[in-house]
Design an enzyme around this catalytic site. Structure first.
Site, PDB file in Angstrom:
ATOM      1  N   ASP A 124      33.837 -17.440 -20.635  1.00 15.25           N
ATOM      2  CA  ASP A 124      34.081 -16.059 -19.880  1.00 15.25           C
ATOM      3  C   ASP A 124      35.106 -15.692 -18.873  1.00 15.25           C
ATOM      4  O   ASP A 124      34.833 -15.688 -17.257  1.00 15.25           O
ATOM      5  CB  ASP A 124      32.902 -14.887 -19.412  1.00 15.25           C
ATOM      6  CG  ASP A 124      33.526 -13.592 -19.043  1.00 15.25           C
ATOM      7  OD1 ASP A 124      34.463 -12.954 -19.407  1.00 15.25           O
ATOM      8  OD2 ASP A 124      33.081 -12.679 -18.485  1.00 15.25           O
ATOM      9  N   SER A 155      33.269  -7.600 -12.704  1.00 14.00           N
ATOM     10  CA  SER A 155      33.124  -8.086 -12.771  1.00 14.00           C
ATOM     11  C   SER A 155      35.065  -8.584 -13.146  1.00 14.00           C
ATOM     12  O   SER A 155      35.920  -8.225 -13.119  1.00 14.00           O
ATOM     13  CB  SER A 155      32.886  -7.782 -14.813  1.00 14.00           C
ATOM     14  OG  SER A 155      32.215  -7.163 -15.300  1.00 14.00           O
TER      15      SER A 155
END
Length: 237
Positions: free
Chosen positions: A9, A120
């Site tokens: 990610d 995030s």
């Protein structure tokens, strides 16, 4: 990147011009083990409830602690509802991290503290005297500040070489810490250790003087007797 388990990610944004007056955070190629104190920052949700969203009005941060990937993968519990004797009621369901944690991830948690929705992409850093060093990126997790499920972060050390190659290739002014010009990467100076205190010798205690024994009376010290002195007794008649 694998969307099935949010593996790898990472995303790199290359700016078209340099930003003056901003010092980029240094990325760490070092592997972070378990029980390390790390700090996560963000502007995300400050409520652990999934039905309420309170976005931070100022930049927030909290300290959490890393764990091994094997321990993180054993995380399991009930999400939503209530749990009683291993069974969930009231709309809850059982969840687990089994098979979801890879070498590209690092897990961290602390009681009642966590990153959450809206955080995030934010940094996970190690605090040092010379400055913060980034070791992770806020990625995913089940719930927020859930005692059964730690936060999961992208582990920078696993893809440090790829990040460095991309930044050195595409960046117009890459950070000096990458050493893109062929020079050795800038190292965070190690703070000098405090000098050891000189230990003074402990003086030996002076022994207390031993009192001289009381002299034993001799015959010359006995009191004078005007009568007859027999068997240590003075007799008068």
């Amino acid at each position: 990147y694998r969307s099935q388990n949010t593996d790898n990610d990472f995303m790199i944004l290359i700016l078209d011009r340099d930003i003056n007056g901003v010092d980029p955070v240094e990325l760490s190629p070092e592997f972070v083990g378990s029980d390390a104190a790390v700090t996560v920052m963000g502007w995300g949700d400050t409520s652990k409830s999934s039905s309420i969203q309170w976005l931070a009005k100022e930049l927030m941060e909290t300290e959490v602690f890393t764990m091994s990937n094997s321990e993180c993968e054993r995380s399991s519990g009930t999400v939503g509802g209530q749990e009683f004797m291993g069974m969930s009621f009231g709309g809850g369901y059982q969840a687990s991290y089994a098979g979801q944690i890879t070498n590209n991830m690092i897990c961290a948690q602390d009681y009642g503290e966590d990153s959450c929705q809206g955080d995030s992409g934010g940094p996970l850093v190690v605090r040092r005297r010379s400055g913060d060093v980034q070791v992770g990126i806020v990625s995913w997790g089940i719930g927020c500040a859930d005692e059964d499920f730690p936060g999961v972060y992208a582990r920078i050390s696993s893809q440090y070489d790829w990040i460095k190659r991309q930044v050195c290739k595409e960046g117009s002014a890459p950070p000096a810490s990458f050493g893109c010009d062929g020079s050795s990467p800038a190292q965070s100076p190690t703070p000098p250790s405090a000098p050891k205190p000189t230990r003074k010798p402990t003086p030996k205690p002076t022994p207390a003087p031993i009192p001289a024994p009381a002299p034993t009376p001799s015959a010359s010290d006995e009191p004078a007797c005007d009568g007859w002195f027999i068997f240590g007794i003075c007799w008068y008649w």
